[in-house]
Design a protein around this motif. Sequence first.
Motif, PDB file in Angstrom:
ATOM      1  N   LYS A   1       2.845  13.977 -14.188  1.00  0.00           N
ATOM      2  CA  LYS A   1       1.825  14.338 -15.174  1.00  0.00           C
ATOM      3  C   LYS A   1       1.667  15.854 -15.232  1.00  0.00           C
ATOM      4  N   GLN A   2       1.641  16.458 -14.033  1.00  0.00           N
ATOM      5  CA  GLN A   2       1.475  17.913 -13.956  1.00  0.00           C
ATOM      6  C   GLN A   2       2.658  18.616 -14.620  1.00  0.00           C
TER       7      GLN A   2
ATOM      8  N   THR B   1       1.689   6.502  -6.993  1.00  0.00           N
ATOM      9  CA  THR B   1       0.567   7.323  -7.451  1.00  0.00           C
ATOM     10  C   THR B   1       0.910   8.803  -7.358  1.00  0.00           C
ATOM     11  N   GLN B   2       1.504   9.180  -6.229  1.00  0.00           N
ATOM     12  CA  GLN B   2       1.846  10.595  -6.033  1.00  0.00           C
ATOM     13  C   GLN B   2       2.873  11.036  -7.057  1.00  0.00           C
ATOM     14  N   GLU B   3       3.879  10.194  -7.246  1.00  0.00           N
ATOM     15  CA  GLU B   3       4.931  10.525  -8.201  1.00  0.00           C
ATOM     16  C   GLU B   3       4.330  10.714  -9.603  1.00  0.00           C
ATOM     17  N   MET B   4       3.390   9.836  -9.942  1.00  0.00           N
ATOM     18  CA  MET B   4       2.750   9.906 -11.253  1.00  0.00           C
ATOM     19  C   MET B   4       1.984  11.209 -11.431  1.00  0.00           C
ATOM     20  N   ALA B   5       1.231  11.593 -10.388  1.00  0.00           N
ATOM     21  CA  ALA B   5       0.448  12.825 -10.474  1.00  0.00           C
ATOM     22  C   ALA B   5       1.371  14.023 -10.655  1.00  0.00           C
ATOM     23  N   LEU B   6       2.486  14.026  -9.914  1.00  0.00           N
ATOM     24  CA  LEU B   6       3.419  15.144 -10.000  1.00  0.00           C
ATOM     25  C   LEU B   6       4.055  15.199 -11.387  1.00  0.00           C
TER      26      LEU B   6
ATOM     27  N   ASP C   1      -3.385  15.127 -10.613  1.00  0.00           N
ATOM     28  CA  ASP C   1      -4.440  14.154 -10.876  1.00  0.00           C
ATOM     29  C   ASP C   1      -3.946  12.759 -10.480  1.00  0.00           C
ATOM     30  N   LEU C   2      -4.444  12.253  -9.351  1.00  0.00           N
ATOM     31  CA  LEU C   2      -4.010  10.934  -8.883  1.00  0.00           C
ATOM     32  C   LEU C   2      -4.727   9.841  -9.680  1.00  0.00           C
TER      33      LEU C   2
ATOM     34  N   GLN D   1       0.826  -1.199   0.000  1.00  0.00           N
ATOM     35  CA  GLN D   1       0.000   0.000   0.000  1.00  0.00           C
ATOM     36  C   GLN D   1       0.865   1.256   0.000  1.00  0.00           C
TER      37      GLN D   1
ATOM     38  N   ILE E   1       2.339   1.759  -3.423  1.00  0.00           N
ATOM     39  CA  ILE E   1       1.344   2.249  -4.377  1.00  0.00           C
ATOM     40  C   ILE E   1       1.097   3.738  -4.161  1.00  0.00           C
ATOM     41  N   THR E   2       1.018   4.150  -2.876  1.00  0.00           N
ATOM     42  CA  THR E   2       0.826   5.574  -2.575  1.00  0.00           C
ATOM     43  C   THR E   2       1.948   6.408  -3.189  1.00  0.00           C
TER      44      THR E   2
ATOM     45  N   LEU F   1      -6.342   7.599  -3.203  1.00  0.00           N
ATOM     46  CA  LEU F   1      -5.445   7.396  -2.065  1.00  0.00           C
ATOM     47  C   LEU F   1      -6.087   7.785  -0.743  1.00  0.00           C
TER      48      LEU F   1
ATOM     49  N   GLU G   1       2.508  18.394 -18.394  1.00  0.00           N
ATOM     50  CA  GLU G   1       1.513  19.287 -18.961  1.00  0.00           C
ATOM     51  C   GLU G   1       2.003  20.727 -18.992  1.00  0.00           C
ATOM     52  N   LYS G   2       2.724  21.087 -17.913  1.00  0.00           N
ATOM     53  CA  LYS G   2       3.237  22.453 -17.835  1.00  0.00           C
ATOM     54  C   LYS G   2       4.281  22.679 -18.924  1.00  0.00           C
TER      55      LYS G   2
END
Lengths: 118, 235
Positions: free
Chosen positions: A106-107, A99-104, B62-63, A92, A95-96, B67, A110-111
């Motif tokens: 992705k942002q 997921t966080q790394e992916m969101a960062l 965007d997660l 878990q 995965i957390t 979580l 995009e920028k």
Amino acid sequence: MERIQIITIIANLFFLGYIGKLIIKGKLREEYAIVWLVITLFMAIFSFWRQGLEIVSRKFGVYDPPNLVFTGFIFLILIYLLHLSVANSKLQKSITSLTQEMALLKQQKEKEAQTDNA
Amino acid sequence: MPFKLLIVIPCYNEQDSLPALLAELKSLALPPAFSMDIAVVNDCSKDATVEVAKKHTDIVLDLPVNLGIGGAMQTGYLYAFQHGYDLAVQMDGDGQHPPYELHKLLQHWEATKASVVIGSRFIVKQGFQSSALRRTGIGYLHWLNKFFTGIHVYDSTSGFRLFDRKAIAIAAGNYPDEYPEPESIIIFAKAGLAVEEIPVAMRERQGGQSSIKQFAQLYYIVKVTIAMFFSFIRK
């Protein structure tokens, strides 16, 4: 040899074969397989050595041999469940972080795309 | 150089309340010592939260996997940490935390430089006060926090809080993922950070639902108690 002994030995062999197959196919990690192999080994010992259970029970001071089997297995199962909870918690956490790394990322991507367009 | 402030808004299915909140935030006149950015963290919403957020702000995290509030907040703190923000303020996506109360947190921080400033519903009883059962639980958590840390935090479940750089660094590294608010106070207190609380008025949520539902309240109390205890004894 009693009939029940032959049945247990055959069941054991199937179980062993199945565990082997799971490991070969990569569906079961070796670290989890250890527990299953040890359990199979114990079952194999007692299916060959019929008086074994009684002798061991007497050594432990247990009057009714099946009680030793239940106690032993419940203990083993509890330990194993705990081990699974630990493994689960670790998963878990990973995965957390992922997921966080992916969101960062992705942002960030995009920028970068936005500044390229501008 | 003004202080860089990041507003972190964790969202789960908040497409209805988000536009008003973001518009209100952007029309806010902050003291000149601060410059503000808004980050929306979308915790894998099933509605159009991302699209709505992208229309109103540049920073949308965007997660891809849900979580929970703690994991979402930590993503915001990671962003704040990596991009060198001086301050981060958590503000719930449902509109419970009114943007016009933000200046109270900032003023208090400017005056005291406390690492964590929590906006509390209960010091001065005004605005939305939530149900009696929930207030009992919050009273228990107040007692528990005092017991573990010696700090009086009346509204330890309040998510309306300001972190400085030190607190952001800690939260980016270690932040509880489920029901993080009471437990994180212990983490900050143990790290020797100053935790202070000031009165703010809150509104009733404008949409969406609480992350703590009816049946989960007992679980919440038990889980938070255990988590606080272990955060307390952890080295």
